[in-house]
Design a protein around this motif. Sequence first.
Motif, mmCIF file in Angstrom:
data_model
loop_
_atom_site.group_PDB
_atom_site.id
_atom_site.type_symbol
_atom_site.label_atom_id
_atom_site.label_comp_id
_atom_site.label_asym_id
_atom_site.label_seq_id
_atom_site.Cartn_x
_atom_site.Cartn_y
_atom_site.Cartn_z
ATOM 1 N N UNK A 67 41.406 37.819 -12.475
ATOM 2 C CA UNK A 67 40.385 38.736 -12.229
ATOM 3 C C UNK A 67 39.556 38.609 -10.895
ATOM 4 N N UNK A 68 39.481 37.303 -10.389
ATOM 5 C CA UNK A 68 39.076 37.109 -9.044
ATOM 6 C C UNK A 68 40.185 37.498 -8.103
ATOM 7 N N UNK A 69 41.313 37.341 -7.947
ATOM 8 C CA UNK A 69 42.157 37.923 -7.093
ATOM 9 C C UNK A 69 42.213 39.301 -7.282
ATOM 10 N N UNK A 70 42.215 40.010 -8.290
ATOM 11 C CA UNK A 70 42.232 41.451 -8.515
ATOM 12 C C UNK A 70 40.970 42.118 -7.660
ATOM 13 N N UNK A 71 39.691 41.266 -7.748
ATOM 14 C CA UNK A 71 38.702 41.661 -7.222
ATOM 15 C C UNK A 71 38.781 41.708 -5.695
ATOM 16 N N UNK A 72 39.529 40.320 -5.153
ATOM 17 C CA UNK A 72 39.563 40.266 -3.936
ATOM 18 C C UNK A 72 40.567 41.318 -3.459
ATOM 19 N N UNK A 73 41.631 41.652 -3.965
ATOM 20 C CA UNK A 73 42.693 42.889 -3.493
ATOM 21 C C UNK A 73 41.553 43.868 -3.297
ATOM 22 N N UNK A 74 40.774 44.123 -4.428
ATOM 23 C CA UNK A 74 40.137 45.478 -4.321
ATOM 24 C C UNK A 74 38.910 45.277 -2.879
ATOM 25 N N UNK A 75 38.433 44.399 -2.708
ATOM 26 C CA UNK A 75 37.638 44.080 -1.534
ATOM 27 C C UNK A 75 38.658 44.537 -0.239
ATOM 28 N N UNK A 76 39.936 43.824 -0.306
ATOM 29 C CA UNK A 76 40.665 43.851 0.822
ATOM 30 C C UNK A 76 41.121 45.505 0.914
ATOM 31 N N UNK A 77 41.202 46.166 -0.098
ATOM 32 C CA UNK A 77 41.821 47.612 0.046
ATOM 33 C C UNK A 77 40.681 48.444 0.529
ATOM 34 N N UNK A 78 39.445 48.146 0.475
ATOM 35 C CA UNK A 78 37.979 48.916 0.686
ATOM 36 C C UNK A 78 37.555 48.502 2.123
ATOM 37 N N UNK A 79 38.600 47.841 2.703
ATOM 38 C CA UNK A 79 38.472 47.520 4.024
ATOM 39 C C UNK A 79 37.133 46.700 4.527
ATOM 40 N N UNK A 80 36.532 45.876 3.719
ATOM 41 C CA UNK A 80 35.298 45.069 3.981
ATOM 42 C C UNK A 80 36.103 43.907 4.479
ATOM 43 N N UNK B 127 37.170 33.032 7.189
ATOM 44 C CA UNK B 127 36.514 34.318 7.407
ATOM 45 C C UNK B 127 37.548 35.449 7.641
ATOM 46 N N UNK B 128 37.551 36.507 6.719
ATOM 47 C CA UNK B 128 38.591 37.254 6.484
ATOM 48 C C UNK B 128 38.368 38.872 7.231
ATOM 49 N N UNK B 129 39.144 39.147 8.010
ATOM 50 C CA UNK B 129 38.893 40.498 8.836
ATOM 51 C C UNK B 129 39.039 41.551 7.867
ATOM 52 N N UNK B 130 38.828 42.806 8.165
ATOM 53 C CA UNK B 130 39.103 44.042 7.376
ATOM 54 C C UNK B 130 40.695 44.294 6.864
ATOM 55 N N UNK B 131 40.816 44.597 5.900
ATOM 56 C CA UNK B 131 42.113 44.892 5.308
ATOM 57 C C UNK B 131 43.085 43.467 5.321
ATOM 58 N N UNK B 132 42.510 42.257 5.033
ATOM 59 C CA UNK B 132 42.982 40.978 4.964
ATOM 60 C C UNK B 132 43.918 40.999 3.819
ATOM 61 N N UNK B 133 44.861 39.851 4.145
ATOM 62 C CA UNK B 133 45.991 39.660 2.744
ATOM 63 C C UNK B 133 45.272 38.538 2.042
ATOM 64 N N UNK B 134 44.889 39.115 0.550
ATOM 65 C CA UNK B 134 44.226 37.804 -0.261
ATOM 66 C C UNK B 134 45.026 36.839 -0.398
ATOM 67 N N UNK B 135 46.332 36.832 -0.614
ATOM 68 C CA UNK B 135 47.211 35.580 -0.641
ATOM 69 C C UNK B 135 47.066 34.714 0.714
ATOM 70 N N UNK B 136 47.488 35.311 1.823
ATOM 71 C CA UNK B 136 47.348 34.489 2.920
ATOM 72 C C UNK B 136 46.010 34.055 3.080
ATOM 73 N N UNK B 137 44.827 34.823 2.943
ATOM 74 C CA UNK B 137 43.483 34.349 3.309
ATOM 75 C C UNK B 137 43.181 33.037 2.436
ATOM 76 N N UNK B 138 43.691 33.285 1.177
ATOM 77 C CA UNK B 138 43.221 31.942 0.130
ATOM 78 C C UNK B 138 44.251 30.837 0.667
#
Length: 245
Positions: free
Chosen positions: A102-115, A214-225
């Motif tokens: 669920x965390x990774x899914x939410x993190x992916x959603x944040x990335x898609x939202x451009x935050x 620190x994650x820039x907009x449109x970050x890759x969740x796997x790479x960021x983690x």
Amino acid sequence: MYRILGKTLAIAVLSTLASLLISFAFVPMLGGKVAGAGLVMTIVCPIAISIPASLAHFYQAEKLRSANLALAQARDELAAAYARLQHQAQRDALTGVLNRAAFMAELEAQSRAGVHGGLLFIDVDHFKSVNDRFGHAAGDEALSAIGTVLAGLSRGNDIVGRLGGEEFAVFLHQASPERMLDHSQTIREAVAAIDLQTPAGIRIALGISIGAFHCAPRFDPVEALAAADRNLYRAKSAGRNTVVA
């Protein structure tokens, strides 16, 4: 049942009045007279017809209304049960925060939202020794307490999850690098201040190491983690109970 009887009697009265009105309006026009047996039939017939017909109609309508109410209640209960199951499926049973999926899914959603935001990879220091010295029940209590601290310090759109074992992650929604570091220190200090004691009154000291990225907009969740994990490794190598970004 009283409501059905009341409606039935009301229909019987109205039917009788309508029958009388029609009879007195049209029978004299046809040269007849509403009296005697004719009057009795004018009254009895609508009553004899309307009462059983109305009873059957209102009884079936009441059954249908009750069935619709029961169906609506069952639908609401099913929706509530589904919502509870969905919530439970997304939550870690021990700590109450999001599970890894669920965390990774939410993190992916944040990335898609451009935050953008701060991603914290958190590991409990010397957790194995807590289990070895005080037992797994104490270890579970420690994890639960840490989960409570992380959730309590998060803001509305932040994400908190348990990745597995003694590892947690936090995504700070729209956080600047400065807020990310400040929040990391706040978390570290709050965990160190947890007053966890054994039944014998021995305090169990807790510490955490944090790898921040620190994650820039449109970050890759796997790479960021993975980047946060590398910083966590550096924090462990630096002596633990510290933050590396």
